[in-house]
Design an enzyme around this catalytic site. Structure first.
Site, PDB file in Angstrom:
ATOM      1  N   GLY A   1       0.820  -1.197   0.000  1.00 16.63           N
ATOM      2  CA  GLY A   1       0.000   0.000   0.000  1.00 16.63           C
ATOM      3  C   GLY A   1       0.857   1.251   0.000  1.00 16.63           C
ATOM      4  O   GLY A   1       2.024   1.220  -0.413  1.00 16.63           O
ATOM      5  N   CYS A   2       0.296   2.361   0.433  1.00 16.23           N
ATOM      6  CA  CYS A   2       0.980   3.656   0.424  1.00 16.23           C
ATOM      7  C   CYS A   2       2.385   3.538   0.992  1.00 16.23           C
ATOM      8  O   CYS A   2       2.564   3.189   2.156  1.00 16.23           O
ATOM      9  CB  CYS A   2       0.178   4.668   1.221  1.00 16.23           C
ATOM     10  SG  CYS A   2       0.992   6.278   1.381  1.00 16.23           S
ATOM     11  N   PHE A   3       3.389   3.833   0.167  1.00 14.90           N
ATOM     12  CA  PHE A   3       4.766   3.558   0.583  1.00 14.90           C
ATOM     13  C   PHE A   3       5.269   4.463   1.691  1.00 14.90           C
ATOM     14  O   PHE A   3       6.224   4.133   2.379  1.00 14.90           O
ATOM     15  CB  PHE A   3       5.726   3.536  -0.599  1.00 14.90           C
ATOM     16  CG  PHE A   3       5.743   4.714  -1.548  1.00 14.90           C
ATOM     17  CD1 PHE A   3       5.127   5.919  -1.252  1.00 14.90           C
ATOM     18  CD2 PHE A   3       6.402   4.592  -2.767  1.00 14.90           C
ATOM     19  CE1 PHE A   3       5.167   6.989  -2.141  1.00 14.90           C
ATOM     20  CE2 PHE A   3       6.456   5.656  -3.669  1.00 14.90           C
ATOM     21  CZ  PHE A   3       5.829   6.860  -3.350  1.00 14.90           C
ATOM     22  N   TRP A   4       4.632   5.620   1.897  1.00 15.97           N
ATOM     23  CA  TRP A   4       5.046   6.482   3.005  1.00 15.97           C
ATOM     24  C   TRP A   4       4.961   5.728   4.337  1.00 15.97           C
ATOM     25  O   TRP A   4       5.870   5.750   5.145  1.00 15.97           O
ATOM     26  CB  TRP A   4       4.149   7.714   3.089  1.00 15.97           C
ATOM     27  CG  TRP A   4       4.217   8.639   1.911  1.00 15.97           C
ATOM     28  CD1 TRP A   4       5.227   8.751   1.004  1.00 15.97           C
ATOM     29  CD2 TRP A   4       3.205   9.564   1.521  1.00 15.97           C
ATOM     30  NE1 TRP A   4       4.911   9.710   0.072  1.00 15.97           N
ATOM     31  CE2 TRP A   4       3.675  10.219   0.361  1.00 15.97           C
ATOM     32  CE3 TRP A   4       1.953   9.910   2.038  1.00 15.97           C
ATOM     33  CZ2 TRP A   4       2.932  11.221  -0.290  1.00 15.97           C
ATOM     34  CZ3 TRP A   4       1.215  10.895   1.389  1.00 15.97           C
ATOM     35  CH2 TRP A   4       1.701  11.542   0.246  1.00 15.97           C
TER      36      TRP A   4
ATOM     37  N   HIS B   1      -2.031   0.364   8.233  1.00 18.52           N
ATOM     38  CA  HIS B   1      -0.618   0.223   8.586  1.00 18.52           C
ATOM     39  C   HIS B   1      -0.416   0.345  10.094  1.00 18.52           C
ATOM     40  O   HIS B   1      -0.249   1.439  10.641  1.00 18.52           O
ATOM     41  CB  HIS B   1       0.227   1.277   7.845  1.00 18.52           C
ATOM     42  CG  HIS B   1       0.370   1.017   6.381  1.00 18.52           C
ATOM     43  ND1 HIS B   1       0.792   1.960   5.477  1.00 18.52           N
ATOM     44  CD2 HIS B   1       0.133  -0.104   5.649  1.00 18.52           C
ATOM     45  CE1 HIS B   1       0.830   1.433   4.270  1.00 18.52           C
ATOM     46  NE2 HIS B   1       0.418   0.188   4.353  1.00 18.52           N
TER      47      HIS B   1
END
Length: 210
Positions: free
Chosen positions: A50-53, A201
């Protein structure tokens, strides 16, 4: 392609800056002016969740100071050269938002990193993570050699049976060309503490795999 409006639009509101980036065929972190030097004997692991941040941030929080040299965000798994964030966000380049981990294998094992991968996101939702929708948000492990593939498949099988009730949809595929994301994405949540974080996350309190 259908996107969740609040999360997708909030991410598009960020500036689309560019940087000089290099393709690295075997997935070695590099290409950006801010890339850390890789120490001799270091190993690498590449995952998408998912969102790599948030993926980069949570790995740094958990393994920082314990043998993790670097964690970089970038794009892998697609068929377009030098993809931009804007292009990847359309879902048309085939790339996943991914995180590449450079670590000391004498202090951290690849198995530990993959077990943590299955704790820190939801691997049961195809082409999505939390409110984010699209193939760029898929769950995937990009292995770099046969031993990584063996470990990844073993951990995936056990996590599927013991933690996720047979519902894991994570892709296990060979690592191809890695592209560093633009500089402003690196350490994004350290630079922007109030920035977007995918709600899926977080570290699950699972028992040890048997």
């Amino acid at each position: 392609m259908v996107f969740s409006a609040p999360s997708f639009l909030s991410r598009l509101a960020r500036p689309f800056t560019s940087s000089t980036r290099l393709a690295v065929a075997d997935g070695t972190s590099g290409g950006s002016s801010t890339a850390a030097a890789i120490p001799e004997g270091a190993a690498k692991a590449t995952v998408a969740a998912g969102c790599f941040w948030g993926v980069e941030h949570i790995y740094r929080k958990h393994f920082g100071g314990k043998g993790l040299y670097d964690a970089r965000v970038g794009y892998i798994g697609g068929d377009t050269s030098n993809p931009s964030y804007r292009a990847v966000c359309t879902g048309q380049t085939g790339h996943a938002e991914a995180t590449q981990l450079i670590y000391d294998p004498s202090k951290i094992s690849y198995r530990q990193l993959i077990e943590f991968f299955y704790k820190m996101h939801d691997p049961t939702t195809k082409d999505s993570q939390g409110p984010d929708r699209g193939t760029q948000y898929r769950s995937a492990i990009f292995f770099h050699d046969p031993e990584q593939e063996r470990v990844a498949r073993d951990v995936t099988d056990k996590a599927n049976q013991q933690w996720w009730g047979g519902r894991i949809v994570t892709q296990l595929v060979p690592a191809g060309t890695w592209w560093d994301a633009e500089d402003y994405h690196q350490l994004y949540l350290d630079k922007n503490p109030g920035g977007y974080e995918c709600p899926s996350h977080f570290v699950r309190n699972f028992p040890d795999l048997k």
